[in-house]
Design a protein around this motif. Structure first.
Motif, PDB file in Angstrom:
ATOM      1  N   LYS A 117       2.682   2.240  -3.348  1.00 51.35           N
ATOM      2  CA  LYS A 117       1.848   2.833  -4.391  1.00 51.35           C
ATOM      3  C   LYS A 117       1.703   4.337  -4.212  1.00 51.35           C
ATOM      4  CE  LYS A 117      -0.953  -1.328  -5.190  1.00 51.35           C
ATOM      5  NZ  LYS A 117      -2.309  -1.916  -5.093  1.00 51.35           N
ATOM      6  N   LYS A 118       2.021   4.818  -3.023  1.00 51.05           N
ATOM      7  CA  LYS A 118       1.783   6.227  -2.700  1.00 51.05           C
ATOM      8  C   LYS A 118       3.031   7.098  -2.778  1.00 51.05           C
ATOM      9  CE  LYS A 118      -2.023   5.150   0.444  1.00 51.05           C
ATOM     10  NZ  LYS A 118      -2.544   5.261   1.843  1.00 51.05           N
ATOM     11  N   GLY A 149       0.810  -1.207   0.000  1.00 53.57           N
ATOM     12  CA  GLY A 149       0.000   0.000   0.000  1.00 53.57           C
ATOM     13  C   GLY A 149       0.846   1.260   0.000  1.00 53.57           C
ATOM     14  N   LYS A 150       1.916   1.253   0.796  1.00 54.32           N
ATOM     15  CA  LYS A 150       2.766   2.441   0.886  1.00 54.32           C
ATOM     16  C   LYS A 150       3.538   2.685  -0.398  1.00 54.32           C
ATOM     17  CE  LYS A 150       3.399   2.186   5.897  1.00 54.32           C
ATOM     18  NZ  LYS A 150       4.368   1.949   7.002  1.00 54.32           N
TER      19      LYS A 150
END
Length: 584
Positions: free
Chosen positions: A75-76, A72-73
């Motif tokens: 992708k950011k 998740g991280k």
């Protein structure tokens, strides 16, 4: 209690909140990637703490480690892999993809590994070459295969912390803050990862000192006061803005940094974008100046009472074993009456400079020497000097740079104009990057005229021969000990004069090593030799500072005020009476 060695954040002067420590067990091998051993990072394989303790020279070593990535991280934003220091030439692969390489054994570097990782488990492979060349900065690492003189066990491979950071899609690569105590402003320069036009928000907060600290807990920030907010518009990866603290004019004692009042200004850096990058840094409002033959700190005369500190530990060599060990060394230094340390032939762990900032200790930053003069030495030393300044520029504790020591690596400098020009080149290179500190161009002897100070080394100085300093001009024109003070064609230009190495006294009972000149038999003899010489340096009016050799014993060199395991040889209060002596 964490089982990970050196668990604290490695660079508190440039900190991101979302990070992951990679210290601990790594697969390891000599020569080829067989990974038949385990090593404890961040300790070099020559040290006991590494779990290997092999002092045989190996030119190539391999490291391997599996690490997790949060899908998740990633992708950011971006994922950065940091190495505190790796000696000497490193090549990095992530998941069998060659990412990049770095040359230089003493400074931090990082790689953006975002494109090479995947969610879940990933693999690091690091290959390190560390041949015994003498045309690269080695410092106190022997190149002969054996310890000798004042050269010690080498350090190969990873020797400072390794960590991951999640950063924004456009991130801050460096922030350079230059204080001006006269105008109560600070220039803030921001270097970004992208050439896109980007806004960076900057907030300065006062972090007042509560010195002396004696623990990590007491150094915690409490209710920092917001001083100023500003923005930098970055174009092509660079932008700048100015903090103004003019309303603090009547509270300068709370704003400025000094050893007595180590006030710091925290800075929140927010890089605006689709996914913001947030970094916390800090700096100190302090001015280091030269006025005629005096050194000034914040416009006041500041006598430099320095200890020569080589930064070695018995089980970990150049790597500090813990944060607590760093704090202990700094506190002991101050308790003995010193207000500064010359970190000799070592670019220190960033947390040393952090604690010097927090605890209030002036530091001289010294480039480790090469021991042969050729084009490689010029390039290698210049590159590491630049990396040193770029990484550690914001530390207010660092007040001086020493690019060359005792003609090491430039042994013909007294008569060789090319080697003299090399020393001058480093002086002007440093000045072009940093106008806030003074420079000792070739500390000890055979100096160029362009050096900011006159630095003298004299281990033969004894109570009975201090008369030789009656005629200072004769000293400048010739020598204090065995070597000419200035290189041929150069001379004294009225600079501040400092005795930047003296003492080095060892005891007769320590017959397994050496000190300078004859050893002393007992405490009375030690104080009888040290006391009058130090009093002369402080009260004669001929010097504006000294540096005593040295803080601790290091292997075969047993002239420390402390043993290798930091036990005082002379009671601390008696040393303080000498080194902390008042100047009349």
């Amino acid at each position: 209690m964490s089982s990970i060695p050196r668990p604290e954040y490695p660079r508190p002067d440039f900190e991101r909140k979302d990070w992951f420590n990679l210290n601990g067990n790594w697969e390891f091998s000599f020569d080829k990637p067989t990974y038949d051993r385990t090593i404890t990072v961040p300790f070099c394989y020559q040290s006991k703490a590494s779990g290997i303790g092999d002092t045989t020279d190996h030119d190539v070593v391999w490291y391997k480690r599996v690490f997790p990535v949060d899908g998740g991280k990633i992708k950011k934003g971006r994922l950065l892999l940091h190495f505190g220091a790796v000696d000497y030439f490193s090549k990095l692969w992530i998941n069998d993809v060659l990412i990049g390489e770095h040359k230089g054994g003493h400074c931090s570097f990082f790689f953006d590994i975002t494109e090479a990782v995947k969610a879940g488990e990933n693999t690091i492979v690091l290959r390190v070459e560390d041949y015994q060349e003498t045309d690269k900065p080695r410092g106190k690492q022997t190149w002969t295969g054996d310890k000798f003189g004042c050269w010690y066990t080498p350090t190969t491979g990873i020797w400072q912390s390794v960590w991951l950071e999640y950063a924004g899609d456009i991130y801050a690569a460096r922030v350079k803050i230059t204080p001006d105590t006269k105008t109560l402003t600070a220039l803030c320069e921001v270097f970004l990862s992208s050439h896109d036009k980007t806004v960076v928000e900057l907030t300065a907060r006062l972090n007042p000192s509560e010195a002396p600290y004696d623990s990590v807990e007491k150094a915690a920030v409490q209710k920092p006061e917001v001083l100023c907010k500003t923005e930098a518009i970055c174009i092509n990866g660079y932008g700048k803005s100015v903090f103004s603290f003019k309303d603090m004019d009547l509270r300068r004692d709370r704003l400025q940094w000094s050893p007595e009042h180590p006030n710091l200004i925290d800075v929140d850096v927010v890089v605006k974008g689709k996914n913001e990058d947030s970094v916390k840094t800090y700096f100190g409002m302090r001015a280091v100046e030269i006025e005629k033959d005096k050194l000034l700190l914040n416009a006041h005369f500041c006598y430099q009472r320095l200890i020569l500190d080589q930064g070695y530990w018995p089980d970990t060599l150049l790597t500090p074993p813990s944060d607590k060990a760093i704090i202990e060394d700094i506190n002991l230094t101050k308790q003995m009456g010193f207000n500064g340390a010359r970190k000799h032939q070592k670019i220190e762990d960033p947390r040393y400079y952090y604690w010097a900032d927090k605890l209030g200790l002036m530091v001289w930053g010294e480039l480790p020497s090469a021991y042969e003069f050729n084009d490689n030495a010029v390039v290698n030393s210049s590159r590491e000097m630049i990396e040193f300044i770029n990484r550690d520029y914001n530390h207010p504790s660092i007040v001086a740079w020493v690019p060359v020591n005792e003609s090491w690596g430039v042994c013909e400098i007294r008569v060789n104009k090319q080697q003299q020009d090399y020393s001058r080149a480093l002086i002007y290179l440093i000045k072009s990057l940093d106008a806030t500190r003074f420079i000792s161009g070739n500390d000890g002897w055979e100096q160029p005229s362009e050096t900011d100070i006159c630095a003298i080394h004299d281990y033969s100085m004894m109570p009975q021969n201090l008369y030789k300093y009656d005629d200072m001009q004769k000293i400048f024109d010739t020598a204090a000990d065995a070597r000419f003070i200035y290189a041929e064609g150069n001379g004294y230009k009225g600079q501040p004069v400092l005795m930047t190495e003296y003492g080095g006294i060892a005891f007769e009972s320590e017959d397994s090593g050496w000190g300078y000149l004859e050893k002393v038999s007992d405490e009375k003899s030690f104080i009888g030799r040290l006391g009058p010489v130090t009093e002369f340096l402080l009260r004669s009016g001929k010097f504006t500072g000294f540096c005593y050799t040295q803080l601790t014993d290091v292997m075969q060199e047993i002239n420390g005020l402390l043993t290798e395991d930091r036990k005082p040889k002379i009671p601390i209060d008696k040393l303080n009476e000498i080194f902390g002596m008042r100047i009349y």
